[in-house]
Design an enzyme around this catalytic site. Sequence first.
Site, PDB file in Angstrom:
ATOM      1  N   VAL A  72       0.871  -1.173   0.000  1.00  0.00           N
ATOM      2  CA  VAL A  72       0.000   0.000   0.000  1.00  0.00           C
ATOM      3  C   VAL A  72       0.907   1.223   0.000  1.00  0.00           C
ATOM      4  CG1 VAL A  72      -1.998  -1.050   1.134  1.00  0.00           C
ATOM      5  CG2 VAL A  72      -0.165  -0.041   2.531  1.00  0.00           C
ATOM      6  N   SER A  73       0.343   2.386  -0.309  1.00  0.00           N
ATOM      7  CA  SER A  73       1.164   3.578  -0.466  1.00  0.00           C
ATOM      8  C   SER A  73       1.508   4.288   0.830  1.00  0.00           C
ATOM      9  CB  SER A  73       0.470   4.574  -1.406  1.00  0.00           C
ATOM     10  OG  SER A  73       0.532   4.120  -2.742  1.00  0.00           O
ATOM     11  N   SER A  74       0.641   4.193   1.840  1.00  0.00           N
ATOM     12  CA  SER A  74       0.872   4.956   3.067  1.00  0.00           C
ATOM     13  C   SER A  74       0.509   4.147   4.303  1.00  0.00           C
ATOM     14  CB  SER A  74       0.057   6.254   3.043  1.00  0.00           C
ATOM     15  OG  SER A  74      -1.335   5.960   3.090  1.00  0.00           O
TER      16      SER A  74
END
Length: 212
Positions: A72-74
Amino acid sequence: MSMENTISTGKAAKLLGVSVKTLQRWEREGRLIPVARTDSNRRLYTEAQIREFIGLRNAVSEPTRLVAYCRVSSAAQKPDLANQRKVLEEFVVAKGLANVEFIEEVGSGLNFKRKRFLMLMDEIGRREVKMLILAHRDRLTRFGFEWFEHFAKVNGCELLVLNQERLSPVQEMVQDLMTIVHYFSSRLYGLRNYRKKLDEALKKDAGLDVPG
């Protein structure tokens, strides 16, 4: 040896599915030495040499590891990461796949310098990974998936992608698109400034007045 029987570094790299820089590194490591060089010091190989090298590489190292990669990105998307892993765990059990290693990572799909991503690519390049399992192709990378698919294939790794849209967070795509738009907007703004300064410089050289 006749120069007509040799092939260029570029063609050799294409046959092997690697970059020219990789061939240069392999020469330094003594793994694949050119059979000759041109007068301009360019490396030359033979197709027979390349075929033999591919055979040796395949015989020496048969990939064995099964890896499932989640991203996931964050940090705020940790629940998405947990859900992604849960779906993949259920999938590998249903497929009867044993000893699957799970890799979890937080980082943008536009970032090719992610630590675990780079380690995974190195392991695939060393022919250690037999299968890479992904919930969605953009979990590995936002762009250029076809290249990584080719890289995996030439190194004996099968990519198994579920391509479940619900495991590809929409907010990530929006963030990535905003990043791309910002990057190109900044580039265009810089080019406009550069053009303005160039026009001013040309007018000064021509002896024309430039409005203050």
